[in-house]
Design an enzyme around this catalytic site. Structure first.
Site, PDB file in Angstrom:
ATOM      1  N   HIS A 240      21.732  13.279  -3.887  1.00  0.00           N
ATOM      2  CA  HIS A 240      22.617  14.245  -3.703  1.00  0.00           C
ATOM      3  C   HIS A 240      23.362  15.160  -5.014  1.00  0.00           C
ATOM      4  O   HIS A 240      24.409  15.041  -4.959  1.00  0.00           O
ATOM      5  CB  HIS A 240      23.765  13.615  -2.806  1.00  0.00           C
ATOM      6  CG  HIS A 240      23.032  13.107  -1.479  1.00  0.00           C
ATOM      7  ND1 HIS A 240      23.221  14.011  -0.307  1.00  0.00           N
ATOM      8  CD2 HIS A 240      22.599  12.194  -1.037  1.00  0.00           C
ATOM      9  CE1 HIS A 240      22.740  13.421   0.637  1.00  0.00           C
ATOM     10  NE2 HIS A 240      22.323  12.137   0.294  1.00  0.00           N
ATOM     11  N   ASP A 297      22.933   6.779  -1.754  1.00  0.00           N
ATOM     12  CA  ASP A 297      22.182   6.872  -0.266  1.00  0.00           C
ATOM     13  C   ASP A 297      20.948   7.708  -0.409  1.00  0.00           C
ATOM     14  O   ASP A 297      21.060   8.800  -1.531  1.00  0.00           O
ATOM     15  CB  ASP A 297      23.070   7.450   0.582  1.00  0.00           C
ATOM     16  CG  ASP A 297      23.889   8.538   0.338  1.00  0.00           C
ATOM     17  OD1 ASP A 297      24.223   8.816  -0.839  1.00  0.00           O
ATOM     18  OD2 ASP A 297      23.880   9.333   1.366  1.00  0.00           O
ATOM     19  N   GLU A 298      20.111   7.802   0.353  1.00  0.00           N
ATOM     20  CA  GLU A 298      18.971   8.696   0.797  1.00  0.00           C
ATOM     21  C   GLU A 298      18.432   9.163  -0.619  1.00  0.00           C
ATOM     22  O   GLU A 298      17.916  10.177  -0.798  1.00  0.00           O
ATOM     23  CB  GLU A 298      19.612   9.970   1.480  1.00  0.00           C
ATOM     24  CG  GLU A 298      20.154   9.484   2.614  1.00  0.00           C
ATOM     25  CD  GLU A 298      20.814  10.606   3.422  1.00  0.00           C
ATOM     26  OE1 GLU A 298      20.446  10.649   4.751  1.00  0.00           O
ATOM     27  OE2 GLU A 298      21.400  11.368   2.695  1.00  0.00           O
ATOM     28  N   TYR A 299      18.055   8.116  -1.775  1.00  0.00           N
ATOM     29  CA  TYR A 299      17.290   8.454  -3.000  1.00  0.00           C
ATOM     30  C   TYR A 299      15.943   8.521  -2.559  1.00  0.00           C
ATOM     31  O   TYR A 299      15.311   7.496  -1.961  1.00  0.00           O
ATOM     32  CB  TYR A 299      17.625   7.448  -3.990  1.00  0.00           C
ATOM     33  CG  TYR A 299      16.805   7.984  -5.226  1.00  0.00           C
ATOM     34  CD1 TYR A 299      17.399   8.931  -6.189  1.00  0.00           C
ATOM     35  CD2 TYR A 299      15.765   7.151  -5.788  1.00  0.00           C
ATOM     36  CE1 TYR A 299      16.760   9.215  -7.320  1.00  0.00           C
ATOM     37  CE2 TYR A 299      15.153   7.340  -6.956  1.00  0.00           C
ATOM     38  CZ  TYR A 299      15.701   8.377  -7.504  1.00  0.00           C
ATOM     39  OH  TYR A 299      14.882   8.680  -8.618  1.00  0.00           O
TER      40      TYR A 299
END
Length: 527
Positions: A240, A297-299
């Site tokens: 992000h 998150d969400e790497y």
């Protein structure tokens, strides 16, 4: 009386019938209430009286309380120390020996005077919030004794300020609003794919045009401290990070074929760690609270790791020949955690990626923000004696323009703290369960204005306030909860739009309005 008012009146009558234990209307509901013989009457001669023995500890809370009473009533209620009590006074005291549960619990004794008693300043502060809610409805508070405390230590709201800029006024409003509803944490998600919202001396090139100066942040932090709200800051990394990487394109995760991974920084480059260290070292000292949220998150996605062989090379170089590609990411989490701890703070991180290594295990002192069923099950997390926050995306995600809407009736009826996303459970009131958090995510930031968001989350905040406090509901169903929301309204000083749910009828059942109470009695001007 029009049909809307009539409907609300009927609903309030139904509430009175349902409210069999006689507890006054508050959000959240009081844990315990014992009726007493003498009602309290707020009047033009009311004073806030501090116990002389606790005056220094309670002075700041008393000043905030007096300010809020002024906004509510239009009268500046005087503050005094150690005075002999007279009718209508409000007495604030600390009492370590009282029968009070927890450091945020309190006793409220209502009679000819009000006594707010707790073992800590925080407890007295929450007692003042109860008094404000009661006085919003009526200048007369029923006689009795309330014994009140929260069942969960953390009661929180998160706002995605990275994707969408929220005005300082909006944030100030919600600091007051959270305190009014007895929340105690406000999570600032300060960076994401569409924005980096903090003034920076070290890296001004990454800062979005709409951002918060450090002076503005210090002002918000000071207001939050006054209202017993802990700000939890987050700069999301190593994913992000589009806004940051736009100014540092050589650090964007790129495959050997030249495919660039949106939002993700290349954890195989030393320069990536230097950039992230710069940001952590600049901003962690700015925030006085005990926590720093690293995001995490969400790497990539689990099935995409193989596209970036440099991550595997990095893992084996740093963690040994048995390391797998996920160890590079987990190594970053532990690396960031060490920086956070060096500043005397505790790391928080989203749960979805914190698993899957072969050579690296996530540090055992990180708080898991559990929003999605991925990786370790909640029971596995608490079995490791790790703290967990329930952010169940099925109930607690308000996503602009998305089916995830954090519906207030769903929270009121179906959400339970021990049930996490995907129906995974832990023991009820498990000591590692910190509480629950409502999240505002601005994936498409233009779909709603900040005013629309405020209205959209208002009732959900109130439903979760009730669940987070843990007391018995005043009413069993959400429809009968709505008139209570309307009666109690917004916090004093809230400058946004009305709640929009029959707020015009908030005072209809009051026997003495605050405006009337503030008129000095003609026959006793010197009372």
């Amino acid at each position: 009386m029009d049909s809307t008012t009539s409907t609300t009146a009927l609903s309030l009558t139904a509430i009175s019938d349902e409210q069999r234990d006689g507890r006054p209307f508050t959000i959240p509901a009081l844990q315990e209430w014992t009726p007493g013989p003498t009602d309290y009457v707020f009047n033009a001669q009311t004073r806030i009286v501090l116990d002389r023995r606790a005056a220094s500890q309670l002075h700041a809370t008393a000043v905030v309380f007096a300010d809020d009473l002024y906004v509510l009533s239009g009268i500046r209620v005087p503050l005094t120390i150690g005075a002999v009590l007279r009718e209508g006074d409000i007495f604030l005291t600390l009492d370590a020996g009282a029968s009070i549960t927890g450091h945020e619990g309190y006793l409220l004794e209502s009679g000819s005077t009000l006594t707010l008693r707790a073992s800590t300043d925080a407890g007295v502060f929450y007692a003042t919030r109860t008094v404000l809610q009661l006085l919003t409805q009526d200048a007369i508070i029923p006689g009795g004794v309330a014994r009140d405390w929260p069942d969960y230590p953390e009661r929180s709201l998160m706002v995605d300020m990275g994707r969408k800029y929220f005005s300082v006024e909006w944030l100030e409003n919600h600091i007051r609003e959270l305190a009014y509803l007895k929340y105690n944490y406000f999570h600032f998600h300060l960076s994401d794919n569409y924005g980096f919202r903090l003034e920076s001396e070290r890296h001004p090139e990454i800062v979005s045009p709409e951002h918060y100066s450090k002076a503005e942040l210090r002002s918000l932090l000071a207001l939050a401290q006054k209202y017993h709200i802990t700000i939890v800051p987050e700069i999301d990394m190593p994913g992000h990070m589009d806004t940051i990487l736009a100014a540092h394109p050589t650090l964007q995760l790129t495959s050997p074929q030249g495919n660039r991974r949106s939002g993700d920084i290349d954890l195989a480059q030393d320069a990536s760690y230097q950039l992230m260290r710069d940001l952590l070292e600049e901003y962690i000292p700015l925030f006085p609270g005990p926590y720093w949220h690293i995001g995490a998150d969400e790497y990539i996605m689990q099935d995409d790791y193989e596209r970036y062989p440099q991550l595997l090379e990095y893992a084996r170089e740093h963690y040994g020949p048995e390391a797998n590609i996920k160890d590079t990411y987990l190594g970053f989490v532990n690396w960031a955690n060490e920086i956070v701890k060096a500043h005397g703070k505790i790391t928080r991180a989203w749960n979805d990626g914190l698993y899957g290594g072969s050579a690296v295990q996530v540090a055992n002192d990180i708080i898991f923000e559990h929003w999605f069923r991925s990786g370790l099950e909640p029971q596995e997390i608490v079995n490791l004696n790790l703290s967990i926050m329930n952010g169940n995306a099925d109930h607690l995600y308000y996503v602009l323009g998305n089916n995830w809407r954090a519906l207030p009736d769903g929270i009121y009826h179906a959400f339970e703290h021990h049930v996490f996303h995907g129906t995974a459970t832990i023991d009820i009131y498990h000591p590692c369960n910190l509480g629950a958090k409502l999240h505002v995510w601005c994936d498409n930031p233009v779909l709603e204005t900040e005013e629309e968001i405020a209205q959209g989350i208002a009732c959900s905040l109130r439903s979760l306030a009730q669940k987070n406090w843990g007391s018995r509901k005043l009413v069993p169903d959400y429809e009968r909860f709505l008139p209570i929301i309307a009666r109690i309204g917004h916090a004093p000083g809230f400058t946004g739009q009305a709640l929009g749910i029959h707020e015009e009828t908030r005072h209809q059942q009051t026997s003495v309005s605050l405006a009337e109470a503030m008129m000095p009695p003609a026959s006793n001007e010197q009372a």
